[in-house]
Write an enzyme that holds these catalytic residues in place. Structure first.
Site, PDB file in Angstrom:
ATOM      1  N   CYS A   2     -55.505 103.132  61.639  1.00  0.00           N
ATOM      2  CA  CYS A   2     -56.175 104.371  61.238  1.00  0.00           C
ATOM      3  C   CYS A   2     -55.334 105.603  61.565  1.00  0.00           C
ATOM      4  CB  CYS A   2     -57.503 104.525  61.968  1.00  0.00           C
ATOM      5  SG  CYS A   2     -58.575 103.120  61.785  1.00  0.00           S
ATOM      6  N   ARG A  27     -48.763 103.656  58.325  1.00  0.00           N
ATOM      7  CA  ARG A  27     -49.407 102.982  59.455  1.00  0.00           C
ATOM      8  C   ARG A  27     -50.287 101.830  58.981  1.00  0.00           C
ATOM      9  NH1 ARG A  27     -50.066 106.792  64.028  1.00  0.00           N
ATOM     10  NH2 ARG A  27     -52.049 105.834  64.506  1.00  0.00           N
ATOM     11  N   TRP A  74     -58.307 101.614  58.754  1.00  0.00           N
ATOM     12  CA  TRP A  74     -57.956 100.183  58.731  1.00  0.00           C
ATOM     13  C   TRP A  74     -59.183  99.473  59.283  1.00  0.00           C
ATOM     14  CZ3 TRP A  74     -57.177  96.085  62.182  1.00  0.00           C
ATOM     15  CH2 TRP A  74     -56.413  95.018  61.692  1.00  0.00           C
ATOM     16  N   ASN A  98     -60.490 107.139  65.300  1.00  0.00           N
ATOM     17  CA  ASN A  98     -59.474 106.081  65.387  1.00  0.00           C
ATOM     18  C   ASN A  98     -59.712 105.354  66.708  1.00  0.00           C
ATOM     19  OD1 ASN A  98     -57.230 104.549  65.195  1.00  0.00           O
ATOM     20  ND2 ASN A  98     -55.753 106.190  65.502  1.00  0.00           N
ATOM     21  N   GLY A  99     -59.798 104.026  66.684  1.00  0.00           N
ATOM     22  CA  GLY A  99     -60.037 103.263  67.917  1.00  0.00           C
ATOM     23  C   GLY A  99     -61.243 102.356  67.743  1.00  0.00           C
ATOM     24  N   GLU A 473     -38.682  84.962  63.441  1.00  0.00           N
ATOM     25  CA  GLU A 473     -38.731  86.334  62.911  1.00  0.00           C
ATOM     26  C   GLU A 473     -38.488  86.324  61.391  1.00  0.00           C
ATOM     27  OE1 GLU A 473     -39.658  89.191  63.471  1.00  0.00           O
ATOM     28  OE2 GLU A 473     -38.421  90.568  62.319  1.00  0.00           O
ATOM     29  N   LYS A 477     -41.078  87.733  58.674  1.00  0.00           N
ATOM     30  CA  LYS A 477     -40.734  88.752  57.670  1.00  0.00           C
ATOM     31  C   LYS A 477     -41.197  88.301  56.289  1.00  0.00           C
ATOM     32  CE  LYS A 477     -40.033  91.849  59.316  1.00  0.00           C
ATOM     33  NZ  LYS A 477     -40.156  91.795  60.724  1.00  0.00           N
ATOM     34  N   GLU A 480     -45.039  88.401  56.074  1.00  0.00           N
ATOM     35  CA  GLU A 480     -45.592  89.753  56.100  1.00  0.00           C
ATOM     36  C   GLU A 480     -45.534  90.436  54.750  1.00  0.00           C
ATOM     37  OE1 GLU A 480     -44.855  91.938  60.333  1.00  0.00           O
ATOM     38  OE2 GLU A 480     -43.047  91.331  59.292  1.00  0.00           O
ATOM     39  N   HIS A 496     -40.430  66.182  64.369  1.00  0.00           N
ATOM     40  CA  HIS A 496     -41.733  65.992  65.013  1.00  0.00           C
ATOM     41  C   HIS A 496     -42.864  66.598  64.198  1.00  0.00           C
ATOM     42  CE1 HIS A 496     -39.771  64.313  68.484  1.00  0.00           C
ATOM     43  NE2 HIS A 496     -38.982  65.375  68.563  1.00  0.00           N
ATOM     44  N   LYS A 598     -48.863  99.294  60.798  1.00  0.00           N
ATOM     45  CA  LYS A 598     -47.593  99.514  61.499  1.00  0.00           C
ATOM     46  C   LYS A 598     -47.814  99.471  63.005  1.00  0.00           C
ATOM     47  CE  LYS A 598     -43.272 100.506  61.861  1.00  0.00           C
ATOM     48  NZ  LYS A 598     -42.442  99.298  61.686  1.00  0.00           N
TER      49      LYS A 598
HETATM   50  C1  G6P Z   1     -47.729  95.170  63.962  1.00  0.00           C
HETATM   51  C2  G6P Z   1     -46.565  95.467  63.017  1.00  0.00           C
HETATM   52  C3  G6P Z   1     -45.358  94.613  63.381  1.00  0.00           C
HETATM   53  C4  G6P Z   1     -44.997  94.815  64.846  1.00  0.00           C
HETATM   54  C5  G6P Z   1     -46.202  94.550  65.767  1.00  0.00           C
HETATM   55  C6  G6P Z   1     -45.896  94.994  67.200  1.00  0.00           C
HETATM   56  O1  G6P Z   1     -48.204  93.891  63.732  1.00  0.00           O
HETATM   57  O2  G6P Z   1     -46.949  95.224  61.685  1.00  0.00           O
HETATM   58  O3  G6P Z   1     -44.258  94.978  62.580  1.00  0.00           O
HETATM   59  O4  G6P Z   1     -43.957  93.958  65.194  1.00  0.00           O
HETATM   60  O5  G6P Z   1     -47.321  95.312  65.325  1.00  0.00           O
HETATM   61  O6  G6P Z   1     -45.760  96.390  67.212  1.00  0.00           O
HETATM   62  P1  G6P Z   1     -44.995  97.205  68.298  1.00  0.00           P
HETATM   63  O7  G6P Z   1     -45.108  98.634  67.840  1.00  0.00           O
HETATM   64  O8  G6P Z   1     -45.719  96.985  69.589  1.00  0.00           O
HETATM   65  O9  G6P Z   1     -43.604  96.724  68.354  1.00  0.00           O
END
Ligand code: G6P
Length: 603
Positions: A2, A27, A74, A98-99, A473, A477, A480, A496, A598
């Site tokens: 948010c 965000r 969000w 927000n929160g 990772e 990616k 995501e 396994h 984000k």
């Molecule tokens: C969200 C984002 C990711 C990020 C994660 C941790 O899920 O979409 O890209 O890696 O948060 O965020 P941070 O700001 O703590 O690295």
């Protein structure tokens, strides 16, 4: 997650609120809204979906008023519908939150006689403030009461119907910033980026602060009370202002490309932590690294480095699990928190938990004004500039570079590294920007590869040692931004379970430089090829030589020869490029993938 915006000025605000909301789009959100106050009346528009829909409504019928608030939501409590979108309106107030309000059910019960318009946890705040005003409570008393009653986390932007030209902000557990604009305009936002075009200076509100923005004056009240406090006005950093994706189609693509420059800059700043405390590495018996998402994988690479090079025992914990797992934190434990945003609710809660246990807390963040940055005992900044793409790229490789710096510092203090070894590693570290540049040259061929595998429904990623987290990772990616199911495995685990998935249509991405473990990974590759799987191998010139005649089902990509220690950084680049091109070819919303945010500021 948010985003909140508020503007109080002398000219109409609705289009500037829209502009500020657009800068918060990155965000992540799934509904949006805006409200203004003019001549004692509220005007409000809300939409499910994207800001473009809100913009259409506003352009068709602009909201009048020189004071207003906006919100990108969000969804947590209640679906992303118009009626759940903020701002939420009552008889006396309209507000954006927000929160998460944890006692929202108690508030619903308290106001059971009043109809609730939404399913949100936030609407209880509207009912509380309405009730206070009905009782004739002055603004300051109403705000103090609110702080006493609300449980959970909140940043609020509020307009009171009978407080003309006044914008109220409040924060507890969620960030909120005041911006000082030209011509006496005042701004409120959950992120400086929202108004960095309009303001040169900002004040970061502290926990428990609430603020009255009225007539070009910002009055800050600390500890949810009626006292007044003066907080510093600080200039907005230049990096906060550069928010264009030109000449690229997406911010993510631009951010991938920026990595050599980010690393170059970082190498010049590394010996200069943001908070001057030092870490007594030799006094630590073990280190606990805590993070979420991509930052967690950076921590997993660092575990490998710390143990191999600094001989320090490390465990890596997912932040949302850490404090609920009753972790044993013996004397001599240090904790390291990695976060791009510095606002991830789980990581922050884990830091606060560790501090309560008397643990020394080290922070690595990209946003120097973030809560994590303020609360850590010692802090390194990743200096990547604003990262707009929801999927983290440049912040990740910068985190790795900072983590390596700490590993070296620890190794020196713990006398685990000879001066000769250190010199060799330092030389290799300094060449990273060039090696990343070289890895970026794979762009065109990975775009072709993406076109070939863009329709797959699933993918496996394999790596060993410090490349295992990079395999995870890489899979993250792809998931995501392209919405393709993908899993990262330690290559030795293939037999396994995941090998059962191998078939013609399944791409298996393998990360394997020609190191001591290459022959073992080669056996895994053979196992896949024998079952008619498709292998996409990333290796170095020697590795390429070793496999060049293997099979037409092996797609080979050659990266520069790199010191084995730094392979995780260089091998990350093709993972990002491949995921990007697959997503771009599928036409997904690369910078704001569905359902993701984000910075995840709720648990
Ligand atoms: C969200 C984002 C990711 C990020 C994660 C941790 O899920 O979409 O890209 O890696 O948060 O965020 P941070 O700001 O703590 O690295």
């Amino acid at each position: 997650m948010c985003g909140i915006v508020g503007i109080n000025g002398t000219t109409e605000v609705c289009f500037d609120i829209l502009g500020a909301l657009k800068r918060l789009e990155y965000r992540g959100y799934d509904s949006a809204g805006m409200a203004t106050l003019s001549k004692g009346a509220f005007f409000r528009k809300r939409v499910p979906g994207k800001l473009i829909q809100l913009e259409e409504k506003i352009r068709a019928c602009p909201l009048p008023g020189t004071v207003g608030i906006g919100h990108t939501r969000w969804a947590t409590h209640g679906a992303p519908t118009e009626k759940n979108a903020h701002p939420l309106e009552g008889k006396h107030v309209v507000l954006a939150h927000n929160g998460i309000i944890e006692n929202h059910e108690a508030l619903r019960a308290q106001f059971s006689m009043d109809p609730f318009d939404s399913e949100t946890d936030s609407e209880g705040i509207v009912h509380l403030l309405d009730a206070y005003r009905e009782r004739g409570m002055p603004l300051s008393e109403a705000m103090s009461q609110l702080f006493q009653v609300l449980q959970g986390s909140y940043a609020l932007a509020i307009l009171f119907r009978d407080e003309p030209d006044t914008l109220i902000g409040a924060r507890s557990g969620s960030p909120l910033v005041v911006g000082y604009g030209r011509e006496g305009r005042l701004f409120l936002a959950s992120d400086v980026v929202a108004f960095s075009d309009f303001c040169d200076e900002v004040t970061y509100l502290e926990e428990g602060d609430w603020v009255e923005l009225k007539g070009a004056q910002a009055t800050i009240h600390p500890d949810g009370g009626s006292g007044v406090v003066v907080r510093p006005r600080v200039p907005i950093g230049e990096t906060m202002k550069v928010l264009t994706k030109e000449p690229y189609r997406h911010f993510m693509r631009k951010e991938i490309q920026e990595q050599p420059a980010v690393l170059r800059h970082l190498l010049t700043t590394l010996s200069d932590p943001l908070k001057k405390n030092t870490v007594a590495w030799a006094s630590l018996s073990n280190l606990c690294i805590v993070a979420c998402g991509t930052s967690f994988y950076a921590g997993c690479v660092a575990k490998y480095w710390f143990e191999k090079v600094a001989r320090l025992s490390v465990r890596v914990e997912i932040a949302s699990e850490f404090r609920y797992n009753h972790p044993a934190l013996p004397l001599g434990t240090g904790a390291l928190f990695v976060s791009q945003s510095g606002e991830t609710a789980d990581t922050l809660a884990a830091l606060r938990f560790a501090k309560q246990q008397g643990i020394f807390c080290i922070g690595i963040v990209n946003v120097p004004e973030s809560s994590l940055a303020r609360e850590a005992d010692v802090l390194w900044q990743t200096h990547s500039g604003v990262e707009v793409g929801v999927a983290s790229t440049k912040a990740f490789t910068a985190q790795l570079a900072v983590l390596w710096h700490l590993v070296e510092e620890a190794a020196e203090q713990r006398k685990a590294l000879s001066s000769e070894e250190k010199k060799t590693l330092d030389r290799a570290f300094q060449t990273l920007p060039e090696q990343v540049e070289e890895a970026l040259l794979l762009d065109a061929s990975l775009q072709k590869l993406a076109a070939r595998f863009g329709h797959t429904t699933s993918a496996l990623y394999l790596g060993r040692g410090a490349l295992h987290p990079i395999a995870m990772e890489g899979a993250l990616k792809l998931k995501e931004i392209s919405y393709i199911h993908a899993e990262g495995y330690a290559a030795g685990e293939l037999k396994h379970g995941p090998i059962a998935l191998v078939e013609d249509a399944l791409p298996i991405v393998v990360l394997s430089p020609y190191d001591a473990l290459f022959p073992k990974t080669l056996s895994n590759i053979q196992e896949v090829l024998a079952r008619r799987g498709q292998v996409i191998l990333f290796t170095d010139p020697e590795g390429a030589e070793a496999v060049h005649s293997l099979s037409h089902r092996l797609h080979l990509y050659t990266l520069p020869q790199v010191s084995p220690i730094f392979a995780p950084i260089v091998y990350t680049i093709p993972m990002q490029l491949f995921a990007y091109h697959v997503a771009a070819s599928r036409g997904t919303d690369v910078d704001q993938p569905r359902n993701l945010a984000k910075s995840v500021t709720v648990e």
